[in-house]
Design a protein around this motif. Structure first.
Motif, mmCIF file in Angstrom:
data_model
loop_
_atom_site.group_PDB
_atom_site.id
_atom_site.type_symbol
_atom_site.label_atom_id
_atom_site.label_comp_id
_atom_site.label_asym_id
_atom_site.label_seq_id
_atom_site.Cartn_x
_atom_site.Cartn_y
_atom_site.Cartn_z
ATOM 1 N N LEU A 41 20.846 -22.348 -14.826
ATOM 2 C CA LEU A 41 21.049 -21.917 -13.444
ATOM 3 C C LEU A 41 21.522 -23.073 -12.576
ATOM 4 O O LEU A 41 22.462 -22.926 -11.785
ATOM 5 C CB LEU A 41 19.744 -21.340 -12.892
ATOM 6 C CG LEU A 41 19.765 -20.970 -11.406
ATOM 7 C CD1 LEU A 41 20.673 -19.769 -11.170
ATOM 8 C CD2 LEU A 41 18.366 -20.697 -10.926
ATOM 9 N N TYR A 42 20.906 -24.240 -12.721
ATOM 10 C CA TYR A 42 21.299 -25.399 -11.921
ATOM 11 C C TYR A 42 22.728 -25.845 -12.242
ATOM 12 O O TYR A 42 23.486 -26.222 -11.344
ATOM 13 C CB TYR A 42 20.331 -26.553 -12.136
ATOM 14 C CG TYR A 42 18.957 -26.330 -11.541
ATOM 15 C CD1 TYR A 42 18.799 -25.565 -10.388
ATOM 16 C CD2 TYR A 42 17.827 -26.876 -12.115
ATOM 17 C CE1 TYR A 42 17.546 -25.355 -9.834
ATOM 18 C CE2 TYR A 42 16.571 -26.682 -11.569
ATOM 19 C CZ TYR A 42 16.441 -25.922 -10.429
ATOM 20 O OH TYR A 42 15.195 -25.723 -9.889
ATOM 21 N N GLN A 43 23.099 -25.800 -13.513
ATOM 22 C CA GLN A 43 24.466 -26.179 -13.881
ATOM 23 C C GLN A 43 25.477 -25.201 -13.294
ATOM 24 O O GLN A 43 26.520 -25.605 -12.776
ATOM 25 C CB GLN A 43 24.605 -26.244 -15.396
ATOM 26 C CG GLN A 43 23.939 -27.452 -16.005
ATOM 27 C CD GLN A 43 24.049 -27.468 -17.522
ATOM 28 O OE1 GLN A 43 24.440 -26.481 -18.121
ATOM 29 N NE2 GLN A 43 23.679 -28.583 -18.132
ATOM 30 N N THR A 44 25.186 -23.920 -13.350
ATOM 31 C CA THR A 44 26.097 -22.917 -12.786
ATOM 32 C C THR A 44 26.202 -23.075 -11.279
ATOM 33 O O THR A 44 27.299 -22.997 -10.703
ATOM 34 C CB THR A 44 25.588 -21.505 -13.128
ATOM 35 O OG1 THR A 44 25.418 -21.400 -14.540
ATOM 36 C CG2 THR A 44 26.555 -20.441 -12.655
ATOM 37 N N LEU A 45 25.070 -23.313 -10.633
ATOM 38 C CA LEU A 45 25.062 -23.507 -9.185
ATOM 39 C C LEU A 45 25.849 -24.750 -8.790
ATOM 40 O O LEU A 45 26.640 -24.712 -7.838
ATOM 41 C CB LEU A 45 23.619 -23.611 -8.682
ATOM 42 C CG LEU A 45 23.431 -23.756 -7.178
ATOM 43 C CD1 LEU A 45 23.959 -22.520 -6.462
ATOM 44 C CD2 LEU A 45 21.965 -23.976 -6.861
ATOM 45 N N SER A 46 25.673 -25.834 -9.517
ATOM 46 C CA SER A 46 26.404 -27.060 -9.179
ATOM 47 C C SER A 46 27.896 -26.889 -9.410
ATOM 48 O O SER A 46 28.715 -27.400 -8.631
ATOM 49 C CB SER A 46 25.872 -28.248 -9.985
ATOM 50 O OG SER A 46 26.112 -28.042 -11.374
ATOM 51 N N GLN A 47 28.289 -26.151 -10.439
ATOM 52 C CA GLN A 47 29.712 -25.909 -10.665
ATOM 53 C C GLN A 47 30.313 -25.064 -9.546
ATOM 54 O O GLN A 47 31.395 -25.359 -9.039
ATOM 55 C CB GLN A 47 29.929 -25.224 -12.006
ATOM 56 C CG GLN A 47 31.403 -24.986 -12.305
ATOM 57 C CD GLN A 47 31.621 -24.218 -13.588
ATOM 58 O OE1 GLN A 47 30.682 -23.708 -14.170
ATOM 59 N NE2 GLN A 47 32.862 -24.123 -14.013
ATOM 60 N N SER A 48 29.603 -24.019 -9.121
ATOM 61 C CA SER A 48 30.138 -23.168 -8.052
ATOM 62 C C SER A 48 30.187 -23.920 -6.732
ATOM 63 O O SER A 48 31.134 -23.754 -5.953
ATOM 64 C CB SER A 48 29.314 -21.898 -7.921
ATOM 65 O OG SER A 48 27.998 -22.205 -7.534
ATOM 66 N N MET A 49 29.213 -24.769 -6.449
ATOM 67 C CA MET A 49 29.247 -25.568 -5.225
ATOM 68 C C MET A 49 30.399 -26.572 -5.262
ATOM 69 O O MET A 49 31.078 -26.788 -4.256
ATOM 70 C CB MET A 49 27.913 -26.307 -5.032
ATOM 71 C CG MET A 49 26.760 -25.399 -4.690
ATOM 72 S SD MET A 49 26.949 -24.566 -3.121
ATOM 73 C CE MET A 49 26.813 -25.934 -2.017
ATOM 74 N N GLY A 50 30.634 -27.169 -6.425
ATOM 75 C CA GLY A 50 31.762 -28.089 -6.553
ATOM 76 C C GLY A 50 33.089 -27.390 -6.322
ATOM 77 O O GLY A 50 33.979 -27.922 -5.645
ATOM 78 N N THR A 51 33.229 -26.184 -6.845
ATOM 79 C CA THR A 51 34.453 -25.411 -6.630
ATOM 80 C C THR A 51 34.616 -25.047 -5.156
ATOM 81 O O THR A 51 35.722 -25.100 -4.609
ATOM 82 C CB THR A 51 34.426 -24.134 -7.486
ATOM 83 O OG1 THR A 51 34.238 -24.496 -8.848
ATOM 84 C CG2 THR A 51 35.718 -23.359 -7.347
ATOM 85 N N ALA A 52 33.512 -24.709 -4.500
ATOM 86 C CA ALA A 52 33.575 -24.386 -3.073
ATOM 87 C C ALA A 52 34.006 -25.598 -2.259
ATOM 88 O O ALA A 52 34.829 -25.478 -1.336
ATOM 89 C CB ALA A 52 32.219 -23.876 -2.592
ATOM 90 N N PHE A 53 33.490 -26.770 -2.583
ATOM 91 C CA PHE A 53 33.896 -27.976 -1.861
ATOM 92 C C PHE A 53 35.358 -28.315 -2.128
ATOM 93 O O PHE A 53 36.077 -28.749 -1.227
ATOM 94 C CB PHE A 53 33.000 -29.153 -2.235
ATOM 95 C CG PHE A 53 31.613 -29.057 -1.655
ATOM 96 C CD1 PHE A 53 31.409 -28.678 -0.334
ATOM 97 C CD2 PHE A 53 30.505 -29.348 -2.428
ATOM 98 C CE1 PHE A 53 30.145 -28.593 0.195
ATOM 99 C CE2 PHE A 53 29.237 -29.264 -1.902
ATOM 100 C CZ PHE A 53 29.047 -28.886 -0.590
#
Length: 121
Positions: A41-53
């Motif tokens: 979950l943390y890896q998926t969340l960090s990837q989606s946040m990186g894409t958003a930034f």
């Protein structure tokens, strides 16, 4: 060597060390499941946040290039030599009829009476 079709032979027992090792590995995997799911979950969340930034930075760059283009266009318009201004068109004066006279009222009423009625199709 016993044949697989012969049911009269007894099944041999498995060594207790082997069963303990399998039980411990199953227990370890079961205990690690919540941690594994949270890490996924943390890896998926960090990837989606990186894409958003990355998307926000890209949008800011596009807005910056558009603003620079509009600034260049406006500066070009300001620095152009002034052209002779054309004379504005004069509009005909607006004539307001005197509503106090009876002739004007009668004329307006006749025009209203002659107006075509709306026909329903």
């Amino acid at each position: 060597m016993p044949s697989p079709g012969n049911k009269s032979e007894k099944i041999r027992s498995v060594n207790s060390q082997i069963t303990d090792a399998i039980t411990q590995s199953n227990t370890m995997l079961t205990g690690m499941a919540p941690a594994h799911s949270l890490s996924a979950l943390y890896q998926t969340l960090s990837q989606s946040m990186g894409t958003a930034f990355q998307n926000s930075v890209s949008n800011q760059q596009h807005i910056n290039s558009i603003s620079l283009a509009s600034l260049a266009q406006n500066v070009q318009l300001i620095l152009q030599p002034k052209q002779t201004q054309a004379t504005p068109q004069t509009l005909p004066p607006i004539i307001i009829e005197n509503w106090s006279s009876g002739e004007t009222r009668k004329r307006k009423r006749k025009v209203r009476a002659r107006s075509p009625k709306s026909t329903s199709a």
